[in-house]
Design a protein around this motif. Sequence first.
Motif, short mmCIF file in Angstrom:
data_model
loop_
_atom_site.label_atom_id
_atom_site.label_comp_id
_atom_site.label_asym_id
_atom_site.label_seq_id
_atom_site.Cartn_x
_atom_site.Cartn_y
_atom_site.Cartn_z
N SER A 286 0.82 -1.21 0.00
CA SER A 286 0.00 0.00 0.00
C SER A 286 0.86 1.26 0.00
CB SER A 286 -0.93 0.00 1.22
OG SER A 286 -1.79 -1.12 1.17
N ARG A 287 1.99 1.21 0.69
CA ARG A 287 2.91 2.37 0.67
C ARG A 287 3.46 2.59 -0.73
NH1 ARG A 287 4.59 0.42 5.84
NH2 ARG A 287 6.30 -0.75 4.87
N HIS B 22 0.71 4.18 -2.71
CA HIS B 22 0.54 5.58 -2.30
C HIS B 22 1.66 6.46 -2.87
CE1 HIS B 22 -0.86 8.79 0.38
NE2 HIS B 22 0.41 9.07 0.57
N PRO C 227 -3.52 11.03 -5.73
CA PRO C 227 -4.84 10.92 -5.10
C PRO C 227 -5.99 10.94 -6.11
CG PRO C 227 -3.47 12.44 -3.87
CD PRO C 227 -2.71 12.12 -5.13
N SER D 36 -3.89 2.65 1.06
CA SER D 36 -3.18 3.62 0.21
C SER D 36 -3.99 4.89 -0.02
CB SER D 36 -2.85 2.99 -1.14
OG SER D 36 -4.04 2.61 -1.82
N HIS D 37 -5.20 4.94 0.51
CA HIS D 37 -6.08 6.12 0.35
C HIS D 37 -6.32 6.42 -1.13
CE1 HIS D 37 -5.62 6.83 4.65
NE2 HIS D 37 -4.32 6.76 4.49
N ARG D 38 -6.62 5.37 -1.87
CA ARG D 38 -6.91 5.52 -3.29
C ARG D 38 -8.27 4.91 -3.61
NH1 ARG D 38 -3.42 8.53 -2.53
NH2 ARG D 38 -1.36 8.69 -3.58
#
Length: 391
Positions: free
Chosen positions: A267-268, A271, A276, A297-299
Amino acid sequence: FFLAQPIVVEMAGEAGTDGFCLVVMIWFLFFADKMIRSGRASWWFPATLFGAITALSKAPFFMLAGLCGIAMILVNGPKRWRPWMLLAGSGAVASVVFALWSMHTSALAAQAVFPFTELRLSKSPWIVDWFFGSMHERLDPVSWVRGGWRFLHGTLGSLPLVALLVAALARPGNHLLKLWLGAMFLTTLVFTNLVLAHWHYYLMCAPAVALLCGVTLSRWEPFWAVEMRSRTLRLALAGAVLVFSAVEGLTTMRIGLACDPFYKAVSRVIHTHTLPSDKLLVWNFHTIWGGQVLFRSHRQGLIVPCLKGGPDAPTPNGLYDLLENQADLDRLKRLGYNKLVLISESPLQFAAIALHGGEQHRGLYPSRISPEVDAWPTVYRSPDILIKAIP
């Protein structure tokens, strides 16, 4: 004993769906017991409410709860008609709520542009087999041995504690608890694959096992009181046994996989090498449910659970189907999907599977998909993950 059961420590401790199902099922059984013993209609509403919540959460828990309700009537006097009517009415209302909710969710699923996993029984032979299994699985002794292994380690932790359970089962009495385990067996006969292929469904019988073991311990307590006069020492010894048995059970359940650092690392990478505003098309080895790499990953994106779709696969459209069908690919582009992410099998998961006699080669993401896709620009590549830009 109940709180020290490995299956309770892990599954209920996660504060997830499975622990929630166990809680609402126990509340249903509490109110159903009050309703059946007293015959009062005032207990009908809370029993029906928690019965409906149980049905909406997980069907196997609902079936087991209903069978346990029948067991309560058999134990408390089957000749009275009022408890039968109250329980039947409660189950009927909960079943209607479940049917209406299923119709609603099926209507929503039918609107999916790219279905993740097809959950409608009428549309997917795969999901039917996933829920109910096959006759071969029901007759296969290996499946039942594996299920028994999970049952014993999940509810007892350490196998020598089987003596506590067997002693309670062999002794006369404890009819309701024995019928509870019988209800578990009948539920397994219906939802065979769902129960035998997972650990968490043994939560359904965890309270019964804990109570049966507690019955044996309470009967043996006078003997230990004579052999070990210090009450503090007896409590310390019992606590140590429970802790060590829980650790043994959790180790057998491979709790370390829940702390697998692989997906955090992947995930890093996602990211770092995406924006985004990107929308990701993700294929992840060994993932049928969930999309934790997107959350971590905030995706935003779409998880594709398999390479090739079809009626015998979790989804009608696999990764190859989406990428090789120009109309689907164009639609993905119009929806803003601009990155393709392929993720290999977790090394820790591979090691756990290989250690228990499973596949001896780590599953890697496909090296080739199609000439067109292979030619797309590579954003990042490693043995663990491949990120390509969708032009």
